[in-house]
Design a protein around this motif. Structure first.
Motif, PDB file in Angstrom:
ATOM      1  N   PRO A  19       0.583  -1.147  -0.180  1.00 43.37           N
ATOM      2  CA  PRO A  19      -0.363   0.237  -0.192  1.00 43.37           C
ATOM      3  C   PRO A  19       0.589   1.060   0.106  1.00 43.37           C
ATOM      4  CG  PRO A  19      -0.359  -1.871   1.222  1.00 43.37           C
ATOM      5  CD  PRO A  19       0.398  -1.671   1.592  1.00 43.37           C
ATOM      6  N   ALA A  20       2.301   1.132   0.742  1.00 39.35           N
ATOM      7  CA  ALA A  20       2.906   2.697   0.484  1.00 39.35           C
ATOM      8  C   ALA A  20       3.629   2.714  -0.736  1.00 39.35           C
ATOM      9  CB  ALA A  20       3.930   2.353   0.948  1.00 39.35           C
ATOM     10  N   PHE A  21       3.286   1.815  -1.459  1.00 38.04           N
ATOM     11  CA  PHE A  21       3.342   2.358  -3.361  1.00 38.04           C
ATOM     12  C   PHE A  21       2.059   2.469  -3.940  1.00 38.04           C
ATOM     13  CE2 PHE A  21       8.057   0.739  -2.006  1.00 38.04           C
ATOM     14  CZ  PHE A  21       8.149   1.208  -3.084  1.00 38.04           C
ATOM     15  N   LEU A  22       0.770   2.851  -3.344  1.00 39.03           N
ATOM     16  CA  LEU A  22      -0.691   2.820  -4.142  1.00 39.03           C
ATOM     17  C   LEU A  22      -0.229   4.055  -5.162  1.00 39.03           C
ATOM     18  CD1 LEU A  22      -3.093   1.985  -4.573  1.00 39.03           C
ATOM     19  CD2 LEU A  22      -3.531   3.081  -2.178  1.00 39.03           C
ATOM     20  N   TYR A  23      -0.779   4.088  -6.204  1.00 35.93           N
ATOM     21  CA  TYR A  23      -1.040   5.199  -7.268  1.00 35.93           C
ATOM     22  C   TYR A  23      -2.683   5.420  -7.876  1.00 35.93           C
ATOM     23  CZ  TYR A  23      -1.819   8.044 -11.809  1.00 35.93           C
ATOM     24  OH  TYR A  23      -2.483   8.465 -12.165  1.00 35.93           O
ATOM     25  N   LEU A  24      -2.951   6.164  -7.230  1.00 34.80           N
ATOM     26  CA  LEU A  24      -4.412   6.539  -7.298  1.00 34.80           C
ATOM     27  C   LEU A  24      -4.827   7.180  -8.826  1.00 34.80           C
ATOM     28  CD1 LEU A  24      -5.765   6.987  -3.714  1.00 34.80           C
ATOM     29  CD2 LEU A  24      -6.339   5.234  -4.944  1.00 34.80           C
ATOM     30  N   SER A  25      -5.109   6.553  -9.677  1.00 37.05           N
ATOM     31  CA  SER A  25      -5.761   7.049 -10.714  1.00 37.05           C
ATOM     32  C   SER A  25      -7.035   7.573 -10.527  1.00 37.05           C
ATOM     33  CB  SER A  25      -5.266   5.707 -12.042  1.00 37.05           C
ATOM     34  OG  SER A  25      -6.275   4.929 -11.841  1.00 37.05           O
ATOM     35  N   ALA A  26      -7.775   8.052 -11.480  1.00 33.52           N
ATOM     36  CA  ALA A  26      -9.388   8.009 -11.427  1.00 33.52           C
ATOM     37  C   ALA A  26      -9.995   7.049 -11.208  1.00 33.52           C
ATOM     38  CB  ALA A  26      -9.117   8.995 -12.374  1.00 33.52           C
ATOM     39  N   SER A  27      -9.532   5.913 -12.129  1.00 33.90           N
ATOM     40  CA  SER A  27      -9.897   4.195 -11.207  1.00 33.90           C
ATOM     41  C   SER A  27      -9.967   4.264 -10.271  1.00 33.90           C
ATOM     42  CB  SER A  27     -10.313   4.237 -12.377  1.00 33.90           C
ATOM     43  OG  SER A  27     -10.900   2.225 -12.657  1.00 33.90           O
ATOM     44  N   HIS A  28      -9.066   4.060  -9.818  1.00 33.63           N
ATOM     45  CA  HIS A  28      -8.561   3.557  -8.659  1.00 33.63           C
ATOM     46  C   HIS A  28      -9.016   4.185  -7.210  1.00 33.63           C
ATOM     47  CE1 HIS A  28      -5.452   0.643 -11.051  1.00 33.63           C
ATOM     48  NE2 HIS A  28      -5.745   0.415 -10.356  1.00 33.63           N
ATOM     49  N   ARG A  29      -9.130   5.510  -7.632  1.00 35.44           N
ATOM     50  CA  ARG A  29      -9.687   6.772  -6.657  1.00 35.44           C
ATOM     51  C   ARG A  29     -10.724   6.372  -6.464  1.00 35.44           C
ATOM     52  NH1 ARG A  29      -8.346  10.277  -8.730  1.00 35.44           N
ATOM     53  NH2 ARG A  29      -5.870  11.435  -8.113  1.00 35.44           N
ATOM     54  N   ALA A  31     -12.417   3.706  -6.911  1.00 29.51           N
ATOM     55  CA  ALA A  31     -12.448   2.115  -6.009  1.00 29.51           C
ATOM     56  C   ALA A  31     -12.464   1.830  -4.581  1.00 29.51           C
ATOM     57  CB  ALA A  31     -11.637   1.238  -6.595  1.00 29.51           C
ATOM     58  N   LEU A  32     -11.462   3.293  -4.717  1.00 27.41           N
ATOM     59  CA  LEU A  32     -11.391   2.774  -3.164  1.00 27.41           C
ATOM     60  C   LEU A  32     -11.941   3.809  -2.296  1.00 27.41           C
ATOM     61  CD1 LEU A  32      -9.338   2.386  -0.659  1.00 27.41           C
ATOM     62  CD2 LEU A  32      -8.154   4.509  -1.320  1.00 27.41           C
ATOM     63  N   GLY A  33     -12.860   4.472  -3.021  1.00 28.23           N
ATOM     64  CA  GLY A  33     -13.959   4.692  -2.255  1.00 28.23           C
ATOM     65  C   GLY A  33     -14.670   4.021  -2.928  1.00 28.23           C
ATOM     66  N   HIS A  34     -15.863   3.820  -3.201  1.00 30.46           N
ATOM     67  CA  HIS A  34     -16.691   2.070  -3.055  1.00 30.46           C
ATOM     68  C   HIS A  34     -15.484   1.060  -1.771  1.00 30.46           C
ATOM     69  CE1 HIS A  34     -18.310   3.875  -6.696  1.00 30.46           C
ATOM     70  NE2 HIS A  34     -19.171   2.726  -7.184  1.00 30.46           N
ATOM     71  N   LEU A  35     -14.813   1.131  -1.840  1.00 29.05           N
ATOM     72  CA  LEU A  35     -14.616   0.122  -0.050  1.00 29.05           C
ATOM     73  C   LEU A  35     -14.660   1.307   0.752  1.00 29.05           C
ATOM     74  CD1 LEU A  35     -11.413  -1.403  -2.310  1.00 29.05           C
ATOM     75  CD2 LEU A  35     -13.355  -2.427  -1.770  1.00 29.05           C
ATOM     76  N   GLY A  38     -18.370   1.129   1.476  1.00 33.00           N
ATOM     77  CA  GLY A  38     -18.703  -0.271   1.667  1.00 33.00           C
ATOM     78  C   GLY A  38     -18.210  -0.741   2.940  1.00 33.00           C
ATOM     79  N   ALA A  39     -17.508   0.142   4.171  1.00 29.87           N
ATOM     80  CA  ALA A  39     -17.043   0.168   5.136  1.00 29.87           C
ATOM     81  C   ALA A  39     -17.598   0.908   5.781  1.00 29.87           C
ATOM     82  CB  ALA A  39     -15.598   0.008   5.151  1.00 29.87           C
ATOM     83  N   GLY A  40     -18.816   1.440   5.793  1.00 33.39           N
ATOM     84  CA  GLY A  40     -19.593   2.709   5.741  1.00 33.39           C
ATOM     85  C   GLY A  40     -20.908   2.365   6.813  1.00 33.39           C
ATOM     86  N   GLU A  41     -21.469   3.595   7.347  1.00 42.36           N
ATOM     87  CA  GLU A  41     -22.356   2.942   8.758  1.00 42.36           C
ATOM     88  C   GLU A  41     -23.882   2.072   8.026  1.00 42.36           C
ATOM     89  OE1 GLU A  41     -24.903   5.249  12.237  1.00 42.36           O
ATOM     90  OE2 GLU A  41     -23.338   6.211  11.423  1.00 42.36           O
ATOM     91  N   HIS A  42     -24.099   3.231   6.880  1.00 41.80           N
ATOM     92  CA  HIS A  42     -25.430   2.849   6.136  1.00 41.80           C
ATOM     93  C   HIS A  42     -25.109   1.495   5.019  1.00 41.80           C
ATOM     94  CE1 HIS A  42     -27.449   5.310   8.774  1.00 41.80           C
ATOM     95  NE2 HIS A  42     -26.431   6.576   8.282  1.00 41.80           N
ATOM     96  N   SER A  43     -23.838   0.972   4.395  1.00 43.58           N
ATOM     97  CA  SER A  43     -23.466   0.376   3.494  1.00 43.58           C
ATOM     98  C   SER A  43     -24.217  -0.892   3.489  1.00 43.58           C
ATOM     99  CB  SER A  43     -22.111   0.498   3.065  1.00 43.58           C
ATOM    100  OG  SER A  43     -21.715   0.391   3.879  1.00 43.58           O
ATOM    101  N   GLY A  44     -24.574  -1.804   2.764  1.00 45.08           N
ATOM    102  CA  GLY A  44     -24.927  -3.394   3.253  1.00 45.08           C
ATOM    103  C   GLY A  44     -24.114  -4.139   2.314  1.00 45.08           C
ATOM    104  N   LEU A  59      -5.416  -1.993  -3.125  1.00 44.98           N
ATOM    105  CA  LEU A  59      -6.849  -1.281  -3.181  1.00 44.98           C
ATOM    106  C   LEU A  59      -7.371  -2.153  -1.180  1.00 44.98           C
ATOM    107  CD1 LEU A  59      -8.420  -0.545  -5.586  1.00 44.98           C
ATOM    108  CD2 LEU A  59      -7.387   1.202  -4.525  1.00 44.98           C
ATOM    109  N   ILE A  60      -7.194  -3.113  -0.892  1.00 46.47           N
ATOM    110  CA  ILE A  60      -7.640  -4.074  -0.059  1.00 46.47           C
ATOM    111  C   ILE A  60      -7.099  -3.400   1.367  1.00 46.47           C
ATOM    112  CG2 ILE A  60      -8.392  -6.343   1.487  1.00 46.47           C
ATOM    113  CD1 ILE A  60      -9.297  -7.361  -1.458  1.00 46.47           C
ATOM    114  N   ARG A  61      -5.742  -3.705   0.968  1.00 47.30           N
ATOM    115  CA  ARG A  61      -4.691  -3.725   2.015  1.00 47.30           C
ATOM    116  C   ARG A  61      -4.257  -2.333   2.193  1.00 47.30           C
ATOM    117  NH1 ARG A  61      -1.450  -7.509   2.486  1.00 47.30           N
ATOM    118  NH2 ARG A  61      -1.275  -9.708   1.587  1.00 47.30           N
ATOM    119  N   ALA A  62      -4.952  -1.501   1.812  1.00 44.13           N
ATOM    120  CA  ALA A  62      -5.184   0.122   1.452  1.00 44.13           C
ATOM    121  C   ALA A  62      -6.621   0.746   2.548  1.00 44.13           C
ATOM    122  CB  ALA A  62      -5.627   0.910   0.509  1.00 44.13           C
TER     123      ALA A  62
END
Length: 616
Positions: A19-29, A31-35, A38-44, A59-62
């Motif tokens: 994760p220290a070398f993680l590069y966030l392209s527009a798509s990866h950013r 995707a991380l937002g979706h993760l 998913g960890a948020g209070e009202h997600s399922g 992204l999972i490790r991040a």
């Protein structure tokens, strides 16, 4: 093998999902937002789908490394499990207690898990189950997942589930007999490969994090890299790793398109690269040989530079030349090596727009408006001194200097001074002097990476700052508190300070009474590397040689023939003499302090000076 040769602190293209070398392209950013959703209070239920090697596991490790103290995460890396084994794995990950001898049925395990989740919810904590390689889940396990989503209170889900898998997962969820599960997925996202500009930013991002030069790969090499890898990060890492080994073996100062194509032919699966490579490699090789032979006979052209240019421009015929987004940076605050400028002209001079928007700090240029630079973790360790250390240590190759102020001043010794601005100056204000506008910089000095700009934290006196000849952030203690001001100029006995409320003039004597000797300066790594040492070969050595020529009053451009790229004994003696004359430890190793003084010794366009050099 190549770490020392290219000046790396770490392997830049390791295939391990770090994760220290993680590069966030527009798509990866996104995707991380979706993760995170998913960890948020009202997600399922959330599904993340991506091709093999696109960075899903990273992204999972991040997500796991993200600082969320009220979140419990259960990771399932092995989906090839029976239903009971699967539920037992979740209990083990979450620490839900059960008796392996008594709780033998699936119902017993689910009851234990439900009890644990209710207790966790009562303590205001959330629980997330992340399943990697979810395309390999059996139908029975998927049905059990649907049943686990029924564990809930009147208002909240007790267990949030994130499925991460390859495109086959999308086909699996589309099955008619799994429509009940599919309908419960509240968010889906498909992770995309990197584009041409993102591939360039990705490579430069990893090179910077590893402590090496960000322009090590030529623009045409990066375009060829995108073509042969399809923008898949894992394949990019494989090809770049092999190309760096080849560059070291052939003593190349930069990696051209030919080296990338050769590395791709040796490492990539045949179904991806063979068809294009069979046509491109022979054509490019013959073109390169012909052009190098022609340029070698043309007087006044540096052969090593011509070879680099041929490698980059020759590989572009004709497809490479058509790329309008793969040219060298031209943003404010970014310098280009001369050979890369030649390549830019060779590609038609199209503009290149590096981005500052990546939270991991992948910006290739400085000065794009409205975007944020966030700290990346990199140790710019050179000159024998760790950049994490504010005060130089004995034995470093730069001479340690001590503050004339005698350390920090206590509150009762502090005097009220009219010339001290109120409020703290920030590194953003300092970067504006370098032409970086519109970016709110959140990184500290040690982690600053904006194009070729770096920051050095040091300790000394006015003589040290004058030799650096750059504006500096000073730590002072005034009216009972410690804060930071920007020293923008030194003019005779006075100094100009900038704070949050404007500019003030103050005498040096008064400033010395409240300054503890600590300061931060921004400098430009014109050489492209953090350390130039005896035995090095490449463009950084050429830069050092020409810089010393200019300091000695000579014009390196009038010399006959190309400058030698080898750090020999004569060059070491010249550098040692320069270091001794400027209060540095004379060890012949050009790290940040030495390079900064080399830059400050002669006028450098685009670089702010503390005051004109001739007034020193």
């Amino acid at each position: 093998m190549y770490l020392r040769y290219y000046g790396f602190d770490d392997y830049p293209f390791s295939v391990t999902p770090d994760p220290a070398f993680l590069y966030l392209s527009a798509s990866h950013r996104e995707a991380l937002g979706h993760l995170l959703y998913g960890a948020g209070e009202h997600s399922g239920f959330v599904a993340l789908i991506g091709e093999v090697g696109t960075g899903k596991t990273t992204l999972i490790r991040a997500l796991v490394d993200n600082d969320m103290p009220d979140l419990d995460i259960a990771l399932c890396w092995n989906p090839h499990l029976e239903v009971r084994e699967f539920v037992a794995t979740i209990c083990d990950e979450l620490g839900a207690s059960y008796d392996a001898r008594r709780d033998t049925s699936l119902k017993d395990l689910v009851d234990r898990l439900n009890k644990h989740l209710l207790a966790t919810h009562a303590n205001n904590r959330r629980t997330v189950l992340v399943i990697d390689e979810a395309q390999n889940l059996s139908r029975g396990v998927l049905e059990q997942l649907r049943l686990l989503t029924n564990l809930e209170t009147h208002k909240h889900k007790l267990l949030r589930i994130i499925l991460v898998g390859q495109p086959e997962l999308e086909q699996l969820l589309a099955r008619h007999d799994l429509r009940q599960l599919s309908q419960r997925i509240t968010a889906r996202f498909k992770l995309k490969p990197l584009g041409h500009a993102e591939t360039r930013a990705y490579v430069q991002h990893r090179l910077r994090l590893a402590g090496g030069p960000q322009h090590l790969f030529t623009p045409s090499a990066l375009f060829a890299l995108r073509r042969v890898t399809g923008g898949i990060p894992r394949l990019i890492n494989m090809v770049c790793e092999r190309a760096l080994m080849g560059g070291y073996a052939h003593s190349r100062s930069r990696i051209g398109a030919l080296m990338v194509l050769r590395a791709a032919a040796e490492t990539l699966p045949r179904e991806r690269g063979s068809r294009w490579l069979r046509v491109a490699v022979p054509a490019v090789s013959l073109t390169a040989i012909a052009l190098v032979g022609a340029l070698a006979w043309y007087p006044g052209i540096e052969l090593s530079r011509a070879a680099d240019w041929v490698q980059s421009s020759g590989a572009s015929a004709p497809a490479l030349a058509s790329n309008s987004t793969e040219n060298a940076p031209a943003e404010a605050g970014v310098d280009l090596p001369p050979d890369e400028q030649a390549e830019r002209l060779g590609h038609g001079g199209d503009s290149y727009r590096p981005s500052l928007k990546n939270p991991a700090g992948e910006a290739g240029g400085a000065g794009q408006a409205g975007e944020t630079v966030v700290a990346v973790n990199q140790n710019d360790d050179s000159d024998g001194v760790s950049a994490h250390s504010v005060e130089p240590e004995v034995g470093d190759d730069e001479t340690s200097v001590s503050s004339d102020s005698g350390g920090e001043i206590s509150a009762d010794q502090t005097v009220a001074l009219e010339g001290v601005p109120a409020g703290d100056a920030t590194i953003t204000q300092l970067l504006r002097l370098w032409g970086v506008f519109g970016a709110q910089v959140r990184s500290g000095c040690v982690n600053l990476r904006i194009g070729d700009l770096r920051c050095l934290a040091d300790k000394g006196d006015f003589a040290t700052i004058k030799r650096y000849n750059r504006p500096a952030l000073l730590r002072i203690r005034h009216q009972g508190r410690t804060h930071q001001v920007l020293l923008s100029s030194l003019d005779g006995p006075d100094a100009t300070l900038v704070g949050a409320d404007g500019t003030r003039r103050i005498s040096r004597a008064a400033l010395m009474r409240i300054w503890n000797g600590e300061f931060q300066v921004v400098w430009r790594a014109d050489s492209g590397v953090g350390l130039i040492q005896p035995g090095a070969v490449g463009s950084a050595v050429v830069w050092l040689r020409k810089r010393l020529d200019r300091i000695d009053g000579e014009n390196p451009e009038t010399r006959l023939g190309p400058a030698s790229p080898v750090y020999d004994d004569a060059l070491e003696r010249r550098l040692r003499a320069f270091q001794a004359a400027n209060g540095l430890k004379s060890d012949g190793m050009a790290g940040p302090r030495t390079q900064m003084m080399l830059n400050g010794a002669v006028p450098s366009p685009g670089s702010p000076a503390l005051k004109p050099v001739e007034q020193e």
